[in-house]
Enzyme design. Structure first.
Site, PDB file in Angstrom:
ATOM      1  N   ASP A  16     -31.764 -14.679 -40.846  1.00 41.14           N
ATOM      2  CA  ASP A  16     -33.056 -14.819 -40.178  1.00 41.14           C
ATOM      3  C   ASP A  16     -33.629 -13.416 -40.031  1.00 41.14           C
ATOM      4  OD1 ASP A  16     -35.242 -15.783 -38.742  1.00 41.14           O
ATOM      5  OD2 ASP A  16     -34.144 -16.036 -36.872  1.00 41.14           O
ATOM      6  N   SER A  17     -34.907 -13.347 -39.675  1.00 40.29           N
ATOM      7  CA  SER A  17     -35.480 -12.050 -39.357  1.00 40.29           C
ATOM      8  C   SER A  17     -34.870 -11.510 -38.071  1.00 40.29           C
ATOM      9  CB  SER A  17     -36.997 -12.169 -39.216  1.00 40.29           C
ATOM     10  OG  SER A  17     -37.331 -13.092 -38.188  1.00 40.29           O
ATOM     11  N   GLY A  49     -43.477 -12.157 -40.094  1.00 37.14           N
ATOM     12  CA  GLY A  49     -44.659 -12.993 -40.267  1.00 37.14           C
ATOM     13  C   GLY A  49     -45.861 -12.290 -40.867  1.00 37.14           C
ATOM     14  N   CYS A  79     -34.656 -19.589 -40.874  1.00 35.55           N
ATOM     15  CA  CYS A  79     -35.924 -18.908 -40.621  1.00 35.55           C
ATOM     16  C   CYS A  79     -37.011 -19.651 -41.393  1.00 35.55           C
ATOM     17  CB  CYS A  79     -35.845 -17.456 -41.079  1.00 35.55           C
ATOM     18  SG  CYS A  79     -37.376 -16.520 -40.929  1.00 35.55           S
ATOM     19  N   ASN A  80     -38.015 -20.134 -40.677  1.00 33.37           N
ATOM     20  CA  ASN A  80     -39.089 -20.854 -41.349  1.00 33.37           C
ATOM     21  C   ASN A  80     -39.886 -19.939 -42.278  1.00 33.37           C
ATOM     22  OD1 ASN A  80     -38.805 -22.252 -38.431  1.00 33.37           O
ATOM     23  ND2 ASN A  80     -39.320 -23.775 -39.967  1.00 33.37           N
ATOM     24  N   THR A  81     -40.159 -18.712 -41.835  1.00 35.92           N
ATOM     25  CA  THR A  81     -40.934 -17.778 -42.657  1.00 35.92           C
ATOM     26  C   THR A  81     -40.224 -17.470 -43.960  1.00 35.92           C
ATOM     27  OG1 THR A  81     -41.967 -16.773 -40.714  1.00 35.92           O
ATOM     28  CG2 THR A  81     -41.930 -15.462 -42.721  1.00 35.92           C
ATOM     29  N   CYS A 186     -40.604 -23.095 -35.324  1.00 32.82           N
ATOM     30  CA  CYS A 186     -40.035 -21.751 -35.519  1.00 32.82           C
ATOM     31  C   CYS A 186     -38.660 -21.774 -34.881  1.00 32.82           C
ATOM     32  CB  CYS A 186     -40.926 -20.688 -34.874  1.00 32.82           C
ATOM     33  SG  CYS A 186     -40.194 -19.020 -34.834  1.00 32.82           S
ATOM     34  N   THR A 187     -37.666 -21.230 -35.570  1.00 35.16           N
ATOM     35  CA  THR A 187     -36.301 -21.324 -35.060  1.00 35.16           C
ATOM     36  C   THR A 187     -36.138 -20.607 -33.719  1.00 35.16           C
ATOM     37  OG1 THR A 187     -35.679 -19.422 -36.440  1.00 35.16           O
ATOM     38  CG2 THR A 187     -35.258 -21.619 -37.326  1.00 35.16           C
ATOM     39  N   HIS A 188     -36.929 -19.570 -33.467  1.00 36.20           N
ATOM     40  CA  HIS A 188     -36.847 -18.896 -32.166  1.00 36.20           C
ATOM     41  C   HIS A 188     -37.182 -19.857 -31.019  1.00 36.20           C
ATOM     42  CE1 HIS A 188     -36.810 -15.139 -34.467  1.00 36.20           C
ATOM     43  NE2 HIS A 188     -36.542 -14.492 -33.344  1.00 36.20           N
TER      44      HIS A 188
END
Length: 270
Positions: A16-17, A49, A79-81, A186-188
């Protein structure tokens, strides 16, 4: 890659970021407590993003390469992005030797029963062709509202309590009062799911349903490598944390969330 027999030691990498991967990592831990986990993120490059697609692809590949050096059995793109921008490149680089599992917003299950559905996502994802395509494909008769959540992912990343409250309140104000379901796009956001529920729930309505992706992604990763959920070997799995290519420890902010504390309770992977 060798076949994995039930009972063998399993290693799952997640990328992930930032700390959005905690939700999926905790889901893997609950499904398979003996699995060794490799968490690879890019705090030096945050946020992803606003970056160009090419930059996101290159950063995703670098984060994935750092994880792959630890020889996992599967890689979850938590991570969706990264999934939107880099999943084809990641699969081209690592498969078939290393299965790569992307994260897709849970729009299909969330809209299956119709009703009023809100999709909370980053401003970059809200209104994107990617998200609009999922809505057109799966929404059916549901009434869908796309809700941008500026600043929420960053606030969660740094465990900034005041900023989290402000961002959630702003997004809740944009959410129709009659929603029955919220998609956490968003995973966050999954790390503050109950705070989102409290902000959106209307007292006169049935309990709000939240749809995240962590559980589904964790289950898919195990299925891809032929491993069943369960106690496995009976020993606790280890944890390896990689921050922008450096083997490190869980960031302090990660430990403010239940998922981070769960993961911090395990020993370093051997």
């Amino acid at each position: 890659m060798r076949p994995i027999d039930y009972g063998d030691r399993v290693k799952i990498a997640l990328m992930d970021s930032g700390i959005g991967l905690l939700a999926a990592a905790a889901a893997v831990r609950r499904l398979r407590p003996d699995a060794d986990l490799v968490l690879s993120s890019d705090p030096d490059g945050l946020p992803w993003g606003p970056r160009s697609t090419e930059d996101i692809v290159q950063r995703s590949l670098a984060v994935a390469e750092a994880a792959a050096e630890h020889h996992p059995d599967a890689l979850i793109v938590a991570c969706n992005t990264s999934t939107v921008n880099a999943l084809p490149a990641l699969r081209a680089r690592f498969e078939p030797g290393l299965p790569v599992i992307g994260t897709v917003p849970a729009i299909k299950p969330a809209t299956a029963s119709g009703g009023s559905v809100a999709i909370w996502a980053t401003p970059a994802t809200t209104g994107s062709p990617y998200q609009r395509g999922l809505i057109e494909e799966f929404a059916g008769g549901a009434r869908v509202t796309e809700v941008p959540c500026p600043g929420l992912a960053d606030a969660v990343q740094y465990a900034d309590e005041a900023a989290i409250d402000r961002a959630i309140a702003a997004a809740a104000a944009l959410t129709p009062r009659d929603v029955s379901t919220v998609v956490l796009g968003c995973t966050h956001y999954e790390l503050v799911a109950e705070r989102i529920r409290a902000a959106v729930q209307q007292p006169q309505l049935p309990p709000l349903v939240l749809h995240g992706s962590a559980g589904a992604v964790a289950g898919q990763a195990l299925r891809r490598i032929g491993v069943l959920p369960g106690p496995g070997t009976g020993t606790d799995g280890g944890l390896t944390v990689i921050l922008s290519g450096r083997v490190s420890e869980l960031p302090a902010a990660a430990r403010t969330y239940a998922e981070g504390r769960l993961l911090a309770a395990v020993s370093q992977a051997r």
